[in-house]
Design a protein around this motif. Structure first.
Motif, mmCIF file in Angstrom:
data_model
loop_
_atom_site.group_PDB
_atom_site.id
_atom_site.type_symbol
_atom_site.label_atom_id
_atom_site.label_comp_id
_atom_site.label_asym_id
_atom_site.label_seq_id
_atom_site.Cartn_x
_atom_site.Cartn_y
_atom_site.Cartn_z
ATOM 1 N N ASP A 285 11.357 1.013 -39.058
ATOM 2 C CA ASP A 285 10.386 1.188 -40.143
ATOM 3 C C ASP A 285 9.357 2.263 -39.817
ATOM 4 N N ASN A 286 9.601 3.029 -38.767
ATOM 5 C CA ASN A 286 8.708 4.090 -38.301
ATOM 6 C C ASN A 286 7.344 3.580 -37.853
ATOM 7 N N LYS A 287 7.295 2.315 -37.445
ATOM 8 C CA LYS A 287 6.071 1.759 -36.879
ATOM 9 C C LYS A 287 6.221 1.795 -35.359
ATOM 10 N N PRO A 288 5.219 2.316 -34.655
ATOM 11 C CA PRO A 288 5.329 2.398 -33.187
ATOM 12 C C PRO A 288 5.558 1.017 -32.570
ATOM 13 N N PHE A 289 6.383 0.988 -31.530
ATOM 14 C CA PHE A 289 6.602 -0.259 -30.802
ATOM 15 C C PHE A 289 5.283 -0.681 -30.162
ATOM 16 N N THR A 290 4.929 -1.928 -30.292
ATOM 17 C CA THR A 290 3.673 -2.417 -29.719
ATOM 18 C C THR A 290 3.839 -2.818 -28.260
ATOM 19 N N ASN A 291 5.032 -3.213 -27.878
ATOM 20 C CA ASN A 291 5.287 -3.614 -26.499
ATOM 21 C C ASN A 291 5.808 -2.402 -25.716
ATOM 22 N N LYS A 292 4.887 -1.613 -25.179
ATOM 23 C CA LYS A 292 5.266 -0.389 -24.459
ATOM 24 C C LYS A 292 5.869 -0.680 -23.093
ATOM 25 N N SER A 293 5.817 -1.919 -22.639
ATOM 26 C CA SER A 293 6.455 -2.253 -21.361
ATOM 27 C C SER A 293 7.927 -2.622 -21.546
ATOM 28 N N GLN A 294 8.371 -2.705 -22.800
ATOM 29 C CA GLN A 294 9.782 -2.966 -23.104
ATOM 30 C C GLN A 294 10.621 -1.808 -22.560
ATOM 31 N N HIS A 295 11.786 -2.105 -22.042
ATOM 32 C CA HIS A 295 12.661 -1.078 -21.476
ATOM 33 C C HIS A 295 13.511 -0.440 -22.567
ATOM 34 N N LEU A 296 13.906 0.801 -22.330
ATOM 35 C CA LEU A 296 14.707 1.533 -23.317
ATOM 36 C C LEU A 296 16.001 0.807 -23.655
ATOM 37 N N PHE A 297 16.653 0.213 -22.652
ATOM 38 C CA PHE A 297 17.927 -0.463 -22.931
ATOM 39 C C PHE A 297 17.739 -1.680 -23.834
ATOM 40 N N GLN A 298 16.517 -2.213 -23.894
ATOM 41 C CA GLN A 298 16.257 -3.377 -24.737
ATOM 42 C C GLN A 298 16.132 -2.994 -26.215
ATOM 43 N N ILE A 299 15.813 -1.751 -26.472
ATOM 44 C CA ILE A 299 15.653 -1.309 -27.871
ATOM 45 C C ILE A 299 16.979 -1.397 -28.611
ATOM 46 N N SER A 300 18.005 -0.763 -28.055
ATOM 47 C CA SER A 300 19.288 -0.718 -28.747
ATOM 48 C C SER A 300 19.941 -2.087 -28.832
ATOM 49 N N SER A 301 19.690 -2.952 -27.849
ATOM 50 C CA SER A 301 20.301 -4.282 -27.898
ATOM 51 C C SER A 301 19.607 -5.183 -28.924
ATOM 52 N N SER A 302 18.358 -4.862 -29.281
ATOM 53 C CA SER A 302 17.648 -5.688 -30.257
ATOM 54 C C SER A 302 17.896 -5.249 -31.699
ATOM 55 N N GLN A 303 18.492 -4.071 -31.881
ATOM 56 C CA GLN A 303 18.760 -3.564 -33.223
ATOM 57 C C GLN A 303 20.052 -4.177 -33.762
ATOM 58 N N PRO A 304 20.060 -4.573 -35.033
ATOM 59 C CA PRO A 304 21.310 -5.100 -35.598
ATOM 60 C C PRO A 304 22.362 -3.997 -35.652
ATOM 61 N N LYS A 305 23.574 -4.383 -35.335
ATOM 62 C CA LYS A 305 24.674 -3.407 -35.326
ATOM 63 C C LYS A 305 25.143 -3.134 -36.748
ATOM 64 N N LYS A 306 25.308 -1.857 -37.058
ATOM 65 C CA LYS A 306 25.844 -1.474 -38.358
ATOM 66 C C LYS A 306 27.312 -1.146 -38.187
ATOM 67 N N GLU A 307 28.043 -1.288 -39.251
ATOM 68 C CA GLU A 307 29.449 -0.948 -39.216
ATOM 69 C C GLU A 307 29.592 0.558 -39.023
ATOM 70 N N GLU A 308 30.425 0.952 -38.077
ATOM 71 C CA GLU A 308 30.631 2.369 -37.805
ATOM 72 C C GLU A 308 31.330 3.046 -38.976
ATOM 73 N N LYS A 309 30.860 4.215 -39.309
ATOM 74 C CA LYS A 309 31.502 4.987 -40.369
ATOM 75 C C LYS A 309 32.465 5.967 -39.730
ATOM 76 N N ASN A 310 33.419 6.444 -40.502
ATOM 77 C CA ASN A 310 34.436 7.340 -39.969
ATOM 78 C C ASN A 310 34.007 8.790 -39.930
ATOM 79 N N TYR A 311 32.774 9.083 -40.323
ATOM 80 C CA TYR A 311 32.315 10.459 -40.280
ATOM 81 C C TYR A 311 31.032 10.554 -39.463
ATOM 82 N N GLN A 312 30.782 11.717 -38.924
ATOM 83 C CA GLN A 312 29.582 11.959 -38.144
ATOM 84 C C GLN A 312 28.955 13.257 -38.601
ATOM 85 N N LEU A 313 27.649 13.317 -38.466
ATOM 86 C CA LEU A 313 26.949 14.558 -38.718
ATOM 87 C C LEU A 313 27.023 15.353 -37.432
ATOM 88 N N ASP A 314 27.702 16.494 -37.470
ATOM 89 C CA ASP A 314 27.891 17.286 -36.267
ATOM 90 C C ASP A 314 27.002 18.513 -36.329
#
Length: 132
Positions: free
Chosen positions: A84-113
């Motif tokens: 939501d473009n709101k800064p993370f409030t817990n700055k001690s959170q590790h980078l690897f925890q960000i992606s694991s906390s995000q809901p997974k979206k279905e992969e699309k067959n195209y990519q922006l290259d």
């Protein structure tokens, strides 16, 4: 290993797309303590290098440590944000925890290259005839 690729002619929006892909989060970039425009370049934001820089991301770093490392090394300020473009409030959170906390979206067959080679060589896209 995740690698952030930075070039002085790269736009803020391209950096934001890279961060989405690499860390599954948004990023706000600041120029002289003001929020940068999406069309500003990293050079305008303070990036001093003249060539492409490949910066390995240590996902064990906390958000604060990563933001400080980028600012110290590349002379521009960024702040990692949630979807939501709101800064993370817990700055001690590790980078690897960000992606694991995000809901997974279905992969699309195209990519922006987007090729950074085009930035380095200052080439233009060839015109294409597109019919719908």
């Amino acid at each position: 290993m995740k690698v952030l690729k930075l070039h002085p002619l790269m736009t803020i929006s391209l950096l934001q797309m890279q961060m989405q892909r690499l860390l599954s989060c948004n990023v706000a970039v600041y120029m002289r303590h003001s929020l940068a425009n999406a069309f500003d370049t990293l050079k305008e934001a303070g990036f001093d290098d003249e060539n492409l820089v490949e910066f390995p991301i240590d996902e064990t770093l906390s958000l604060r440590e990563f933001e400080e490392e980028v600012e110290e090394r590349f002379n521009f300020t960024l702040e990692l944000c949630n979807k939501d473009n709101k800064p993370f409030t817990n700055k001690s959170q590790h980078l690897f925890q960000i992606s694991s906390s995000q809901p997974k979206k279905e992969e699309k067959n195209y990519q922006l290259d987007i090729s950074l080679d085009m930035l380095m060589n200052n080439r233009q896209f060839p015109s294409q005839n597109i019919s719908y």
